[in-house]
Design a protein around this motif. Structure first.
Motif, PDB file in Angstrom:
ATOM      1  N   ASN A  57       0.825  -1.214   0.000  1.00  0.00           N
ATOM      2  CA  ASN A  57       0.000   0.000   0.000  1.00  0.00           C
ATOM      3  C   ASN A  57       0.858   1.263   0.000  1.00  0.00           C
ATOM      4  OD1 ASN A  57      -2.469  -1.482   0.145  1.00  0.00           O
ATOM      5  ND2 ASN A  57      -2.115  -1.774   2.335  1.00  0.00           N
ATOM      6  N   GLU A  58       1.887   1.248  -0.850  1.00  0.00           N
ATOM      7  CA  GLU A  58       2.795   2.396  -0.906  1.00  0.00           C
ATOM      8  C   GLU A  58       2.248   3.548  -1.747  1.00  0.00           C
ATOM      9  OE1 GLU A  58       7.159   0.584  -1.050  1.00  0.00           O
ATOM     10  OE2 GLU A  58       5.674  -0.658  -2.064  1.00  0.00           O
ATOM     11  N   HIS A  59       1.401   3.241  -2.698  1.00  0.00           N
ATOM     12  CA  HIS A  59       0.801   4.263  -3.562  1.00  0.00           C
ATOM     13  C   HIS A  59       1.868   5.154  -4.196  1.00  0.00           C
ATOM     14  CE1 HIS A  59      -3.005   2.876  -2.090  1.00  0.00           C
ATOM     15  NE2 HIS A  59      -2.710   3.213  -0.847  1.00  0.00           N
ATOM     16  N   GLY A  60       2.941   4.517  -4.633  1.00  0.00           N
ATOM     17  CA  GLY A  60       3.985   5.249  -5.345  1.00  0.00           C
ATOM     18  C   GLY A  60       5.056   5.866  -4.466  1.00  0.00           C
ATOM     19  N   ASP A 112       5.191  -3.303  -3.610  1.00  0.00           N
ATOM     20  CA  ASP A 112       4.020  -3.895  -4.251  1.00  0.00           C
ATOM     21  C   ASP A 112       3.647  -3.078  -5.485  1.00  0.00           C
ATOM     22  OD1 ASP A 112       3.077  -1.659  -2.772  1.00  0.00           O
ATOM     23  OD2 ASP A 112       1.071  -2.508  -2.686  1.00  0.00           O
ATOM     24  N   THR A 113       3.349  -3.793  -6.567  1.00  0.00           N
ATOM     25  CA  THR A 113       2.935  -3.134  -7.802  1.00  0.00           C
ATOM     26  C   THR A 113       1.753  -3.889  -8.403  1.00  0.00           C
ATOM     27  OG1 THR A 113       4.244  -4.408  -9.415  1.00  0.00           O
ATOM     28  CG2 THR A 113       5.372  -2.605  -8.270  1.00  0.00           C
ATOM     29  N   THR A 114       1.109  -3.239  -9.339  1.00  0.00           N
ATOM     30  CA  THR A 114       0.082  -3.904 -10.122  1.00  0.00           C
ATOM     31  C   THR A 114       0.752  -4.761 -11.190  1.00  0.00           C
ATOM     32  OG1 THR A 114      -0.022  -2.018 -11.624  1.00  0.00           O
ATOM     33  CG2 THR A 114      -1.562  -2.038  -9.757  1.00  0.00           C
ATOM     34  N   LYS A 163      -2.721   3.812   5.070  1.00  0.00           N
ATOM     35  CA  LYS A 163      -3.937   3.400   5.777  1.00  0.00           C
ATOM     36  C   LYS A 163      -4.867   2.514   4.960  1.00  0.00           C
ATOM     37  CE  LYS A 163      -4.385   7.229   9.052  1.00  0.00           C
ATOM     38  NZ  LYS A 163      -5.300   8.283   9.553  1.00  0.00           N
ATOM     39  N   GLN A 164      -4.644   2.366   3.683  1.00  0.00           N
ATOM     40  CA  GLN A 164      -5.484   1.514   2.837  1.00  0.00           C
ATOM     41  C   GLN A 164      -6.946   1.955   2.899  1.00  0.00           C
ATOM     42  OE1 GLN A 164      -4.708  -2.690   3.231  1.00  0.00           O
ATOM     43  NE2 GLN A 164      -6.594  -3.281   2.207  1.00  0.00           N
ATOM     44  N   GLY A 165      -7.188   3.154   2.383  1.00  0.00           N
ATOM     45  CA  GLY A 165      -8.537   3.707   2.414  1.00  0.00           C
ATOM     46  C   GLY A 165      -8.933   4.095   3.819  1.00  0.00           C
ATOM     47  N   THR A 166     -10.105   3.660   4.241  1.00  0.00           N
ATOM     48  CA  THR A 166     -10.591   3.989   5.587  1.00  0.00           C
ATOM     49  C   THR A 166     -10.539   2.793   6.529  1.00  0.00           C
ATOM     50  OG1 THR A 166     -12.861   3.468   4.926  1.00  0.00           O
ATOM     51  CG2 THR A 166     -12.130   5.758   4.657  1.00  0.00           C
ATOM     52  N   SER A 167      -9.965   1.683   6.078  1.00  0.00           N
ATOM     53  CA  SER A 167     -10.015   0.461   6.883  1.00  0.00           C
ATOM     54  C   SER A 167      -8.987   0.434   8.010  1.00  0.00           C
ATOM     55  CB  SER A 167      -9.820  -0.766   5.991  1.00  0.00           C
ATOM     56  OG  SER A 167      -8.527  -0.773   5.421  1.00  0.00           O
TER      57      SER A 167
END
Length: 264
Positions: free
Chosen positions: A38-41, A55-57, A240-244
């Motif tokens: 969940n690095e989001h770049g 982690d990547t797509t 945070k992976q969204g709101t979870s």
């Protein structure tokens, strides 16, 4: 005569040192790949903390954009139940394009499958990876639930790595037996120690309480006592992976300092 005798003896005197040096070099443990998700770049930031696994797509562009000197664990995301044992055309195309990509470490096939019904699908993907991308890893995480370690053991699924994610801190209590029990259960279920991936709880949510700095250090030490030189370890989660999630590495400077020291 004495000088000649001494010179002749030098190779014999040095031999044990040379053998010892060579043996030490051969016995040196492999370098662990430290992974977070969940690095989001934010790869440069995480790599500065010693995380070389990202982690990547399932995208060639995504793999190639990670920093030099790091490795990608590509998220495949097989369904948790009733996954098809037929390898998808998209996966085959990606492997064909990246089987020799030096930035590709392996494939994160699925996360916490619910029961053993997906073992044939995971095995099919593992076998495809080994046949068409030699050296790349097939990986999943598994919950310590009755029968699951046994159902997904490498003898059945041909996996290279299995992440055990017993989260010891819940409802404010550190359950000191969680990691020892999970490790013992995994070994008894046929998972070799060399294929076990330690999991570090660097998050907090409504059930799993964000650990204190001391609790995080304690868990790292528990894992180190059981898997001292893993092929890879996993700190979940960077963001945070969204709101979870209520807390993650990105929000906790104390956790970042601890993981940076561990990773180095």
């Amino acid at each position: 005569m004495k000088t000649k005798t001494l010179l002749a003896a030098i190779p014999l005197l040095l031999a044990p040192l040379l053998v010892s040096s060579t043996a030490s070099a051969v016995a040196a443990p492999p370098r662990t790949l430290h992974f977070t998700s969940n690095e989001h770049g934010a790869y440069a930031t995480t790599q500065a903390l010693g995380f070389r696994g990202h982690d990547t797509t399932m995208s060639t562009w995504a793999v190639n954009r990670i920093p030099a000197g790091s490795k990608a664990l590509v998220w495949v995301g097989l369904p948790k139940t009733r996954a098809s044992a037929q390898v998808s055309p998209a996966f085959k195309a990606f492997v064909a394009a990246n089987h020799a990509n030096p930035k590709l470490y392996g494939f994160y096939l699925t996360d916490e499958p619910l029961d053993g019904t997906d073992a044939p699908a995971i095995r099919a993907y593992s076998d495809y990876i080994h046949a068409h991308a030699p050296g790349k890893k097939a990986f999943i995480t598994v919950l310590d639930k009755p029968g699951r370690y046994f159902a997904y053991r490498p003898a059945v699924t041909h996996l290279d790595l299995m992440g055990l994610d017993p989260y010891p801190v819940a409802r404010g209590v550190l359950r000191t037996n969680k990691i020892p029990q999970a490790f013992a259960h995994a070994r008894a279920s046929g998972i070799p120690g060399s294929k076990i991936l330690p999991f570090f709880q660097t998050f907090g949510d409504s059930y799993y309480t964000a650990p204190t700095a001391a609790q995080l250090r304690y868990r790292i030490a528990q894992w180190a006592a059981r898997v001292p030189h893993p092929q890879m370890d996993y700190a979940y989660s960077w963001s945070k992976q969204g709101t979870s999630l209520k807390a993650a590495l990105a929000t906790r400077a104390d956790w970042r300092r601890i993981m940076a020291a561990h990773n180095r």
